[in-house]
Each structure stands twice: as C-alpha cells, then as structure tokens.
Design a protein around this motif. Structure first.
Motif, PDB file in Angstrom:
ATOM      1  N   THR A 170     -65.707 -11.124 -14.657  1.00 13.83           N
ATOM      2  CA  THR A 170     -64.452 -10.883 -13.952  1.00 13.83           C
ATOM      3  C   THR A 170     -63.913  -9.487 -14.233  1.00 13.83           C
ATOM      4  OG1 THR A 170     -63.143 -11.781 -15.776  1.00 13.83           O
ATOM      5  CG2 THR A 170     -63.846 -13.325 -14.089  1.00 13.83           C
ATOM      6  N   GLY A 171     -64.656  -8.710 -15.007  1.00 16.36           N
ATOM      7  CA  GLY A 171     -64.201  -7.370 -15.341  1.00 16.36           C
ATOM      8  C   GLY A 171     -64.525  -6.398 -14.227  1.00 16.36           C
ATOM      9  N   LEU A 172     -63.617  -5.541 -13.889  1.00 16.89           N
ATOM     10  CA  LEU A 172     -63.804  -4.614 -12.772  1.00 16.89           C
ATOM     11  C   LEU A 172     -64.026  -3.214 -13.321  1.00 16.89           C
ATOM     12  CD1 LEU A 172     -60.947  -5.981 -10.503  1.00 16.89           C
ATOM     13  CD2 LEU A 172     -63.390  -6.419 -10.311  1.00 16.89           C
ATOM     14  N   LEU A 173     -65.249  -2.714 -13.158  1.00 17.61           N
ATOM     15  CA  LEU A 173     -65.552  -1.351 -13.559  1.00 17.61           C
ATOM     16  C   LEU A 173     -65.520  -0.390 -12.381  1.00 17.61           C
ATOM     17  CD1 LEU A 173     -68.438  -1.910 -16.146  1.00 17.61           C
ATOM     18  CD2 LEU A 173     -66.065  -1.290 -16.603  1.00 17.61           C
ATOM     19  N   ASP A 174     -65.617  -0.909 -11.160  1.00 25.31           N
ATOM     20  CA  ASP A 174     -65.586  -0.049  -9.981  1.00 25.31           C
ATOM     21  C   ASP A 174     -64.194   0.562  -9.840  1.00 25.31           C
ATOM     22  OD1 ASP A 174     -66.765   0.912  -7.401  1.00 25.31           O
ATOM     23  OD2 ASP A 174     -65.038  -0.196  -6.623  1.00 25.31           O
ATOM     24  N   PRO A 175     -64.110   1.901  -9.824  1.00 26.26           N
ATOM     25  CA  PRO A 175     -62.786   2.535  -9.786  1.00 26.26           C
ATOM     26  C   PRO A 175     -61.945   2.112  -8.589  1.00 26.26           C
ATOM     27  CG  PRO A 175     -64.478   4.141 -10.363  1.00 26.26           C
ATOM     28  CD  PRO A 175     -65.190   2.880  -9.960  1.00 26.26           C
ATOM     29  N   ALA A 176     -62.559   1.937  -7.428  1.00 25.81           N
ATOM     30  CA  ALA A 176     -61.791   1.562  -6.237  1.00 25.81           C
ATOM     31  C   ALA A 176     -61.174   0.178  -6.397  1.00 25.81           C
ATOM     32  CB  ALA A 176     -62.695   1.603  -5.005  1.00 25.81           C
ATOM     33  N   ALA A 177     -61.926  -0.760  -6.963  1.00 32.83           N
ATOM     34  CA  ALA A 177     -61.404  -2.114  -7.162  1.00 32.83           C
ATOM     35  C   ALA A 177     -60.320  -2.126  -8.237  1.00 32.83           C
ATOM     36  CB  ALA A 177     -62.541  -3.060  -7.534  1.00 32.83           C
ATOM     37  N   ARG A 178     -60.510  -1.338  -9.292  1.00 27.11           N
ATOM     38  CA  ARG A 178     -59.525  -1.318 -10.369  1.00 27.11           C
ATOM     39  C   ARG A 178     -58.194  -0.741  -9.909  1.00 27.11           C
ATOM     40  NH1 ARG A 178     -62.020   2.395 -14.042  1.00 27.11           N
ATOM     41  NH2 ARG A 178     -60.090   2.284 -15.224  1.00 27.11           N
ATOM     42  N   ALA A 179     -58.230   0.086  -8.869  1.00 31.16           N
ATOM     43  CA  ALA A 179     -56.994   0.645  -8.344  1.00 31.16           C
ATOM     44  C   ALA A 179     -56.163  -0.395  -7.611  1.00 31.16           C
ATOM     45  CB  ALA A 179     -57.313   1.810  -7.400  1.00 31.16           C
ATOM     46  N   VAL A 180     -56.809  -1.512  -7.229  1.00 29.15           N
ATOM     47  CA  VAL A 180     -56.124  -2.551  -6.473  1.00 29.15           C
ATOM     48  C   VAL A 180     -55.746  -3.724  -7.358  1.00 29.15           C
ATOM     49  CG1 VAL A 180     -56.331  -4.166  -4.526  1.00 29.15           C
ATOM     50  CG2 VAL A 180     -57.337  -1.877  -4.370  1.00 29.15           C
ATOM     51  N   ILE A 181     -56.660  -4.112  -8.253  1.00 28.44           N
ATOM     52  CA  ILE A 181     -56.472  -5.307  -9.078  1.00 28.44           C
ATOM     53  C   ILE A 181     -56.223  -4.904 -10.530  1.00 28.44           C
ATOM     54  CG2 ILE A 181     -57.538  -7.430  -9.908  1.00 28.44           C
ATOM     55  CD1 ILE A 181     -59.100  -7.612  -7.381  1.00 28.44           C
ATOM     56  N   ASP A 182     -55.210  -5.469 -11.120  1.00 30.30           N
ATOM     57  CA  ASP A 182     -54.899  -5.224 -12.529  1.00 30.30           C
ATOM     58  C   ASP A 182     -55.714  -6.197 -13.371  1.00 30.30           C
ATOM     59  OD1 ASP A 182     -53.843  -4.513 -14.924  1.00 30.30           O
ATOM     60  OD2 ASP A 182     -51.950  -5.597 -14.656  1.00 30.30           O
ATOM     61  N   GLU A 183     -56.875  -5.764 -13.827  1.00 29.48           N
ATOM     62  CA  GLU A 183     -57.794  -6.616 -14.590  1.00 29.48           C
ATOM     63  C   GLU A 183     -58.054  -5.950 -15.937  1.00 29.48           C
ATOM     64  OE1 GLU A 183     -59.772  -8.922 -16.396  1.00 29.48           O
ATOM     65  OE2 GLU A 183     -59.525  -9.713 -14.369  1.00 29.48           O
ATOM     66  N   PRO A 184     -57.718  -6.590 -17.053  1.00 29.62           N
ATOM     67  CA  PRO A 184     -57.759  -5.908 -18.359  1.00 29.62           C
ATOM     68  C   PRO A 184     -59.153  -5.680 -18.914  1.00 29.62           C
ATOM     69  CG  PRO A 184     -57.148  -8.202 -18.647  1.00 29.62           C
ATOM     70  CD  PRO A 184     -57.180  -7.961 -17.159  1.00 29.62           C
ATOM     71  N   PHE A 185     -60.146  -6.507 -18.562  1.00 26.58           N
ATOM     72  CA  PHE A 185     -61.429  -6.424 -19.245  1.00 26.58           C
ATOM     73  C   PHE A 185     -62.190  -5.146 -18.907  1.00 26.58           C
ATOM     74  CE2 PHE A 185     -60.544 -10.988 -19.298  1.00 26.58           C
ATOM     75  CZ  PHE A 185     -60.678 -11.230 -20.654  1.00 26.58           C
ATOM     76  N   GLY A 186     -62.111  -4.703 -17.670  1.00 26.73           N
ATOM     77  CA  GLY A 186     -62.787  -3.464 -17.306  1.00 26.73           C
ATOM     78  C   GLY A 186     -62.215  -2.285 -18.064  1.00 26.73           C
TER      79      GLY A 186
END
Length: 547
Positions: free
Chosen positions: A264-280
C-alpha cells in the motif's frame, strides 16, 4: 483397450516417479536422464496413441497433485483444472510422438521423439494460456554444470531436447533399421559435441570487480499481504527497516527488497502528490538515513484521483523502484509479463463479464491483483556504486521463469550501451505456504536464466528462498525458507555475451513447427492409405524389421 490403458498408467507413474526424484526436494538430477524413456517407448510402440495417452495421463496425476496441492489454499477451483491440464499435456506428448515418428519414419526415434516432445513443451511453456514453463524434461539438469551449460547456446529447450534424445537413441539402436541407427549415432555425436562446446571456460571471463549486494527476506505471511490490518502493516514495515539497517551495517553497497514489499506504499511521485500515504515517504526517509541505494518492490497506481472521498485509479502495475539520496531515481520498471491466473486472466481479461464469472467460480488466485497492467518498457537500472556504474536487470517473480522475457530485458540493456552486470529477482513466494518444494522449484527456474546469459543473480524472496546464484546456475548461498534475514553476496562483475542472447528460444519454436507439420502429414498419409490392404509397419520393431 483396458489392458493397454492400465499398462500406460504404469508407464506414466514410472515417468512421474523418476521426474519427482530428479527435482526438488529430492534432487537426484541424474534420474532425469532416464525419466523420458518409458513414455518414449510406449509412444513409439503403441498402435492406439489415444488410449496410451489417456493411461499415461492418469499415471502422472500423483506428481501434479503433489507439486500443486499448495494451490488449494489459494484457489481449489483453480487447482483441479491445472492438474488436469498438465496431465493432458503428457497425453498429448504420447499422441504427438506416435504420429510424428510415423510421418517422419525415415529419421527414426533418435530425431523424432525429442523433437515432438520439445515441440509440445514449447507450446505449453510459451503459448498456451500465456505459458507455464515448469517441469520440462531438462530442468533437473541445472545441478550439472556440464549439461546445463548447453542452455547458453539454445536455452532450456535445447537442453530438454538433448535429454529426451538419449531415450530416442536407445530406441533407435534397439528397434530401428540400419539407417535409423546411423542417425542415432549422428545424434549421439551431436549431443556430446554440444555439451563439450558449451563447457564454461572461466579464464575467458575475468572478474572486473566485486559488488556487495544484500537481499532482504522479510518473511511476511501471505495472509498479511493479502488482507493486512493497519497494525500489521506497521509491524511489517518495522521488520523491513530493521533488515535494511543490518544490511547497511554489514557493508552492503546495494539493498534489494522482495516483490511488493510496500503493497500500500506509494513511491510513484505522481500518486504521492494525490494520496497521503505514510509508508512510501517513510521508505524514502529510511533510505536517505542509511545512505545505501535500494531497489524496492512496490505496487504502482497510475491515474490516481478522488471521486468524493474515495480514491480511484486507472491502472495498477507491479513495479521496481530505485531509491537514492532519499528520492526515487530514474524510471521505474513495470512487470512486463503478469502472472497468468494470478495477476491477469489469459484470453478473458478484456471481457469483463467473463472475467467476473471466472472470479466468481474461483479459478483465479484469491488475494491477488487481477487486471494488473503490463509494463511496456524493458527497463534496467544503472546504479553508481563507487567509481563505476552497475547495470541491474530486475525480472519480477514469475518473470524469472519466462526465458523470453528475461532475454528481452537483457538485450534491451545491451542495446542501450549498458549491458547487464547482474540479475536481481524480487519475488513473493508466500503463496507456497508451508510447501518448500514449490519454493525450490521456483528458485530452480530462476537459476536457468543465469546459465543462459552467463550472469550472476541475487534473489530476494519474501518467505524465501532468497539466494545468491553464480553465472553457472549454482546456488552460492541462500537463506532458509520462512524466516526473516539478510543475505549478503559478493557478486563478481564480468560481462559476457552468449549465443542464446542472439538466437533465443528459436530451437524450441522450430521443434513446435516441425511437430505441427508432422501431425498434419501423419493424418494426410493416414487418409491416403486407409483403403490399402497392406499398410506400412506401425511400430519401431516392425519398421526396423522391414527396412
């Protein structure tokens, strides 16, 4: 008819017993040299190939049940069809050999038996349902450097052909005509010549330098990865961080995680800009702190957006990211070939109504990400380590079983001007549950890629078996299954190019074409001779007597 089916079933059981003993966990590889003989004998002698094939299929069932019983924990409805499917392929081998050796009777069993056998192996391994290239006639030979090295010339299909050819030679010498025996002698010389020609000459591949790579084995149970709680995700991430710190403290110059270690961790910069996910973000902070490059397996969500308070996305990829200096470095690698019936549903993926029906029945693997998008670019990673750059090619999980996919990746790296130095395989073998023989079989498949390309490999497996493999397919070191740990490997960098990288699996494809032609000719000739009162001999013994 009933007696023939019963005898054929015993033949199938004999093949299954020899094959099981030659493969993990027993690994008496030399028994694999004899395994094809009983099936080849009955296929060449029978006058009722359908009945003989049915009996052989029944006799092989225990082997397929043993090696695929683990699927019951994933999909009982999927396990039963797979077992039946593999049994039917052995029936098809009997039928194809019986027909092709009649169509090309001039060449005798030494040539026709291995060609028909490997022709069908190629169809099963590369074409049918997007391929299932396991349990080939030559796979057990990975334990013999001398025999396995032939794969550097023509791949595993050529190795399998040589193994089955041994049985064909014996049959031709025993039952064939004088012409057949001469062809058998030529085949024997060719087999020996290929083995000798492919023997590794270590002096021609000097080591340029060594790089210390660490494989992290997290040992997260599959239940945690499929249906994780928030608390479990936090605990699993803590284990990952602890392993990374241990590896960095041991002098590792590159860290490798298992497949989708951050589900569930988001490393893709574009996705991280939309979703606040702490693991990435936490993973990036950890990499910056230990200051060692990391290759991390992670699910990628593209086209992420919110519809109301619900996040939706357009495509999902199984990806590898390179982390350096606390950031994602360069392009990611997206899995080119999703796992059939696990990450994609062959033939029906584009038909939503049929896909939903299959999933309702339960043929697919529960807990896996269906509809996984295919990567389009064969990406490798160029990682600055010390004074030089390391080129790493990263086939994911089942891709390490798919020789054409790994070859595509390797050739793309070479074409870009940076040939591959080392394979890194990320996999999640938690699906095997307690069945360690399945883990060993999956490892065995990956070892063949090292032989084909003469490249070393570091394999990071979630529940094991993580391993360091040399360029000859030998396991240098490994971690026990179902235990967390760090595996360090000092990898020798020495680039080389094999004939296999140029010709690929054309030998297997050629066998498939010849087999198809033989089957067509056998039916054409049968039709043309149906009304003749003096039919040509049908068995090897009769052929030898008449010629």
């Amino acid at each position: 008819m009933r007696a023939e089916v019963g005898m054929a079933a015993l033949v199938g059981m004999c093949w299954a017993s020899l094959t099981a003993a030659s493969l993990p966990p027993v690994s008496l590889w030399w028994l694999g040299l004899a395994a094809p003989f009983p099936i080849a004998l009955i296929a060449c002698q029978t006058t009722r190939p359908l009945a003989a094939g049915a009996g052989v299929a029944l006799g092989t069932l225990p082997l397929w049940v043993y090696h695929h019983a683990w699927i019951a924990e994933v999909s009982v409805a999927g396990m039963v069809p797979l077992i039946g499917y593999l049994a039917l392929w052995k029936a098809a081998v009997v039928f194809a050999i019986a027909r092709v050796q009649r169509a090309f009777r001039f060449f005798g069993a030494a040539a026709t038996v291995p060609t028909a056998w490997i022709g069908l192996e190629y169809v099963r391994g590369e074409i049918a349902f997007e391929g299932y290239p396991w349990f080939f006639a030559g796979h057990a030979m990975i334990e013999s450097v001398a025999v396995a090295s032939v794969a550097s010339i023509g791949g595993v299909y050529l190795v399998s052909w040589l193994i089955v050819a041994i049985s064909g030679v014996v049959l031709a010498r025993r039952f064939g005509s004088a012409a057949h025996r001469r062809i058998a002698l030529a085949v024997s010389v060719g087999v020996v010549g290929l083995v000798v020609a492919s023997l590794p000459n270590r002096s021609t591949v000097p080591a340029e330098r060594q790089v210390r790579i660490a494989a992290l084995q997290t040992n997260v149970p599959q239940s945690n990865k499929a249906f994780p709680s928030r608390a479990q995700l936090v605990e699993d991430f803590r284990v990952l961080v602890d392993l990374a710190e241990r590896a960095a403290a041991s002098g590792a110059e590159l860290l490798v995680t298992p497949e989708t270690v951050l589900p569930t961790g988001l490393l893709d910069p574009a996705a991280r800009a939309v979703i606040d996910e702490p693991f990435g973000a936490a993973m990036l902070e950890e990499q910056a702190r230990i200051d060692v490059p990391m290759l991390v397996g992670c699910t990628t969500l593209e086209g992420v957006r919110f519809e109301g308070d619900r996040a939706v996305w357009e495509e999902t990829f199984n990806s590898v990211y390179l982390l350096q200096d606390g950031e994602v470095s360069g392009p990611r690698y997206d899995k080119l070939r999703p796992t059939p019936f696990g990450e994609t549903l062959p033939y029906i993926q584009s038909l939503p109504w049929l896909r939903d029906a299959v999933l309702t029945i339960g043929l697919g693997a529960s807990g896996m990400e269906f509809g996984l998008a295919r990567g389009e670019t064969p990406t490798s990673f160029r990682i600055p380590i010390g004074p030089s750059r390391l080129t790493v090619t990263t086939p994911i999980c089942f891709e390490s079983s798919m020789a054409p996919t790994v070859r595509r990746l390797t050739n793309a790296a070479r074409a870009s001007g940076s040939p591959t130095d080392v394979f890194v395989v990320m996999t999640n073998d938690g699906w095997f549950g307690a069945f360690d023989a399945g883990r060993r079989m999956h490892l065995l498949q990956a070892r063949w890629r090292c032989v084909e390309h003469r490249l070393p490999m570091v394999r990071s497996a979630n529940t094991g078996i993580s391993a360091v493999i040399d360029r000859y397919g030998r396991v240098v070191s490994s971690l026990d299954a179902q235990t967390p740990g760090v595996l360090l490997g000092d990898i020798e960098m020495a680039q080389t190019k094999t004939l296999y990288q140029t010709v690929g699996d054309r030998f297997g494809a050629g066998c498939a074409v010849v087999t198809l032609i033989g089957l067509v000719l056998s039916f054409v000739r049968r039709t043309s001779t149906m009304n003749r009162t003096a039919a040509k001999p049908s068995t090897l013994r009769d052929q030898g007597a008449s010629e």
